[in-house]
Enzyme design. Sequence first.
Site, mmCIF file in Angstrom:
data_model
loop_
_atom_site.group_PDB
_atom_site.id
_atom_site.type_symbol
_atom_site.label_atom_id
_atom_site.label_comp_id
_atom_site.label_asym_id
_atom_site.label_seq_id
_atom_site.Cartn_x
_atom_site.Cartn_y
_atom_site.Cartn_z
ATOM 1 N N GLY A 18 16.297 -7.125 50.474
ATOM 2 C CA GLY A 18 17.146 -5.983 50.789
ATOM 3 C C GLY A 18 17.644 -5.451 49.443
ATOM 4 N N ALA A 19 17.466 -4.116 49.247
ATOM 5 C CA ALA A 19 17.709 -3.545 47.915
ATOM 6 C C ALA A 19 19.114 -3.828 47.363
ATOM 7 C CB ALA A 19 17.450 -2.045 47.966
ATOM 8 N N ARG A 60 10.539 -7.014 41.711
ATOM 9 C CA ARG A 60 10.163 -6.188 42.874
ATOM 10 C C ARG A 60 10.189 -4.738 42.441
ATOM 11 N NH1 ARG A 60 11.890 -7.410 48.807
ATOM 12 N NH2 ARG A 60 9.876 -6.400 49.152
ATOM 13 N N CYS A 124 13.683 -2.476 60.085
ATOM 14 C CA CYS A 124 13.854 -3.503 59.063
ATOM 15 C C CYS A 124 15.268 -4.094 59.124
ATOM 16 C CB CYS A 124 13.540 -2.935 57.680
ATOM 17 S SG CYS A 124 13.314 -4.224 56.419
ATOM 18 N N ASP A 193 15.331 1.774 49.964
ATOM 19 C CA ASP A 193 15.013 1.017 48.749
ATOM 20 C C ASP A 193 15.135 1.922 47.549
ATOM 21 O OD1 ASP A 193 13.686 -0.934 50.768
ATOM 22 O OD2 ASP A 193 13.893 -1.944 48.834
ATOM 23 N N ASN A 203 11.449 3.406 51.854
ATOM 24 C CA ASN A 203 12.040 2.301 52.627
ATOM 25 C C ASN A 203 10.903 1.522 53.288
ATOM 26 O OD1 ASN A 203 14.478 0.946 53.575
ATOM 27 N ND2 ASN A 203 13.972 1.732 55.583
ATOM 28 N N LYS A 204 11.265 0.470 53.994
ATOM 29 C CA LYS A 204 10.284 -0.443 54.601
ATOM 30 C C LYS A 204 9.129 0.303 55.257
ATOM 31 C CE LYS A 204 10.294 -3.972 54.433
ATOM 32 N NZ LYS A 204 9.522 -4.586 53.310
HETATM 33 C C1 RUB Z 1 14.228 -4.193 52.957
HETATM 34 C C2 RUB Z 1 14.358 -2.744 53.308
HETATM 35 C C3 RUB Z 1 15.741 -2.247 53.564
HETATM 36 C C4 RUB Z 1 16.294 -1.663 52.248
HETATM 37 C C5 RUB Z 1 17.780 -1.369 52.358
HETATM 38 O O1 RUB Z 1 12.940 -4.533 52.508
HETATM 39 O O2 RUB Z 1 13.410 -1.993 53.327
HETATM 40 O O3 RUB Z 1 15.745 -1.229 54.511
HETATM 41 O O4 RUB Z 1 16.096 -2.589 51.188
HETATM 42 O O5 RUB Z 1 18.475 -2.562 52.597
HETATM 43 P P1 RUB Z 1 12.660 -6.042 52.043
HETATM 44 P P2 RUB Z 1 20.014 -2.733 52.173
HETATM 45 O O6 RUB Z 1 13.006 -6.937 53.178
HETATM 46 O O7 RUB Z 1 11.191 -6.026 51.712
HETATM 47 O O8 RUB Z 1 13.519 -6.308 50.815
HETATM 48 O O9 RUB Z 1 20.740 -1.628 52.874
HETATM 49 O O10 RUB Z 1 20.381 -4.094 52.654
HETATM 50 O O11 RUB Z 1 20.075 -2.614 50.675
#
Ligand code: RUB
Length: 307
Positions: A18-19, A60, A124, A193, A203-204
């Site tokens: 998660g970013a 990443r 996601c 992301d 995003n995902k």
């Molecule tokens: C996670 C993903 C989330 C964004 C935003 O991908 O696509 O939608 O990162 O997340 P992965 P957040 O699981 O491959 O890291 O809002 O938690 O930053």
Amino acid sequence: MQKVQETAEKIRTMEIRGAGRIAKAAAEAIRDYAAGLDVTSMEEFSAKIREVSDFLISTRPTAVSLPNAVKLASKYSSGNVEDARQEIITNANLFIERADRALGKIGKIGSRRIRDGDVIMTHCNSHAALSIITTAFEDGKNISVYSTESRPRCQGLLTIQHLNDFGIPTTLIVDSAVRYYMKDVDKVIVGADAIAANGALVNKIGTSQLALAAHEARKSFMVAAETFKFSPSTIVGNPIEIEERDAEEVIDPAVLKELSHVQVKNPAFDFTPAEYIDMIVTDIGIIPPAMAYTVIKEHLGWELGEI
Ligand code: RUB
């Protein structure tokens, strides 16, 4: 260096994912590295910080929050090792505090756009998107959620666990059922992301399918993104690299080995053009995608000459 290597490994293997979480973990790693760095000259200090920064950023490639976090956390102006070390510790802590506060602000700002009775679809596992959904629910709004499975890593299972913990009525669907259920939904809320200077979202993988289906069904498409998810280098046309992950996330390698004419593609993210996005909920307010450049320039503090 050991802690930096551990953090990098956790980001690469998605134990930290998660970013937003990735960005905070990188800031923490830089801070702790700087705090314990044993050097005799400023040249050595600068070289080591640069080396560790580049190493963390490479883990990443798509999550722009990572270089943004590293840049903001590892900023120093002093020419003296002790003062520069202190500056990095302060800047990293500031970044982490701001990132935590940003999630609360996004929840508060975004939840005002949720109406009582809304059915929301999400994809996601985004802490920013979930902050909006859970804040609306805690404000007493009677909402329910469709959550996609999000193959191949199935981060949707984390999302349904989180929503269940709050007591929010939730339906889990497979990714290919997005268009089928869009008619039953009032709005889509996803995380980010990266946001490009032209307002496009990364995003995902599969996010653009939700956007297309929402557009077709005239449903609102909302993105939740902290300002540190905006990508400065896209101002000068640099593309955002899409991470391609291992085939074994999709198919058993033993099965694949027997299929000599088959290859597997496993991009982790996709692009959603700005025209499919109704609003981006950031920690400084709601903006239309066309305002992405302003966020990069005025709130992230990047100047064109730096890129
Ligand atoms: C996670 C993903 C989330 C964004 C935003 O991908 O696509 O939608 O990162 O997340 P992965 P957040 O699981 O491959 O890291 O809002 O938690 O930053």
